[in-house]
Design a protein around this motif. Structure first.
Motif, PDB file in Angstrom:
ATOM      1  N   TYR A 137       3.631 -11.132 -15.704  1.00  0.00           N
ATOM      2  CA  TYR A 137       4.223 -11.551 -14.433  1.00  0.00           C
ATOM      3  C   TYR A 137       5.264 -10.555 -13.940  1.00  0.00           C
ATOM      4  CZ  TYR A 137       6.555 -14.594 -11.030  1.00  0.00           C
ATOM      5  OH  TYR A 137       7.088 -15.121  -9.883  1.00  0.00           O
ATOM      6  N   ASN A 138       5.152 -10.142 -12.667  1.00  0.00           N
ATOM      7  CA  ASN A 138       6.117  -9.240 -12.047  1.00  0.00           C
ATOM      8  C   ASN A 138       7.147 -10.081 -11.296  1.00  0.00           C
ATOM      9  OD1 ASN A 138       7.540  -7.491 -10.398  1.00  0.00           O
ATOM     10  ND2 ASN A 138       5.776  -6.202  -9.955  1.00  0.00           N
ATOM     11  N   LYS A 139       8.366 -10.137 -11.818  1.00  0.00           N
ATOM     12  CA  LYS A 139       9.407 -10.974 -11.214  1.00  0.00           C
ATOM     13  C   LYS A 139       9.864 -10.453  -9.858  1.00  0.00           C
ATOM     14  CE  LYS A 139      11.072 -12.685 -15.617  1.00  0.00           C
ATOM     15  NZ  LYS A 139      12.152 -12.718 -16.591  1.00  0.00           N
ATOM     16  N   GLU A 140       9.586  -9.193  -9.561  1.00  0.00           N
ATOM     17  CA  GLU A 140      10.012  -8.608  -8.284  1.00  0.00           C
ATOM     18  C   GLU A 140       9.246  -9.198  -7.099  1.00  0.00           C
ATOM     19  OE1 GLU A 140      12.517  -6.323  -7.889  1.00  0.00           O
ATOM     20  OE2 GLU A 140      12.900  -6.686 -10.016  1.00  0.00           O
ATOM     21  N   ASP A 145      -0.234  -8.747 -13.567  1.00  0.00           N
ATOM     22  CA  ASP A 145      -0.872  -7.539 -14.082  1.00  0.00           C
ATOM     23  C   ASP A 145      -2.286  -7.904 -14.536  1.00  0.00           C
ATOM     24  OD1 ASP A 145      -1.785  -5.379 -15.669  1.00  0.00           O
ATOM     25  OD2 ASP A 145       0.265  -4.798 -16.134  1.00  0.00           O
TER      26      ASP A 145
END
Length: 196
Positions: A137-140, A145
């Motif tokens: 998971y990309n928190k930005e 992914d």
């Protein structure tokens, strides 16, 4: 493809693989599951009004058939498939260890239909708790992914089920690209609330 985990009123744990699952609309927290009527999953959802959508990667492909088999209602399918339960936060039904995301759902509504003499159901659930593995998971920006997760997908043919995965092709467009002014009318959903 997802594994739907439920639990009966008597505490019997059930798992079933489903490939006909979609979010309803982007601003809503609803998901829709298409199902045949004679399923233990449906009986459990109808009686307990909850379920968990477990999202597996390709490493769990060998768990599809054991959880898809027609077995007596009193068989614990976690034990049958050799899967470990993952405690849920807001549902009595457990999740499944080894998946990359979990959506705990409360029943919103069930729509019964008949098409060509075949009865089927559209089960709508309200997502009350969502978790995604940190490593994918990309928190930005909330993206996943896809190369790390390798989500399990199934397509059907005349002979049976074909399993594969999805991949990111490197193309991106903002939601605002669909609108003449270039602004996403739902951007407010993603803005952080001010801390007071």
């Amino acid at each position: 493809m997802v594994f739907i985990s439920t639990i009966s009123e008597d505490g019997i744990r059930n798992i079933a693989p489903y490939s006909c699952v979609i979010p309803v609309l982007r601003p809503l927290d609803l998901v829709c599951v298409a199902s045949a009527k004679m399923r233990d999953t449906y009986a459990n959802i109808k009686s307990t009004e909850e379920f968990v959508l477990n999202m597996p990667g390709v490493d769990m492909v060998d768990k599809v058939i054991p959880t898809a088999m027609h077995v007596p209602f009193n068989v614990d399918e976690f034990e049958l498939a050799g899967l470990k339960e993952r405690p849920s936060e807001k549902a009595k039904a457990p999740g499944i260890e080894g998946c990359y995301a979990w959506m705990e759902c409360k029943l919103h509504s069930i729509h019964e239909e008949v098409y060509g003499g075949f009865p089927y159901l559209l089960i709508l659930g309200k997502v009350v708790h969502l978790e995604v593995e940190d490593k994918i998971y990309n928190k930005e920006d909330g993206s996943w992914d896809m190369e790390k997760v390798k989500p399990l997908i199934m397509t059907g043919s005349d002979r049976g089920m074909h399993f594969g995965t999805a991949s990111n092709i490197g193309k991106f467009e903002p939601f605002g690209a669909m609108f003449e002014d270039g602004k996403d009318p739902l951007s407010w959903m993603h803005k952080e609330k001010e801390i007071q």
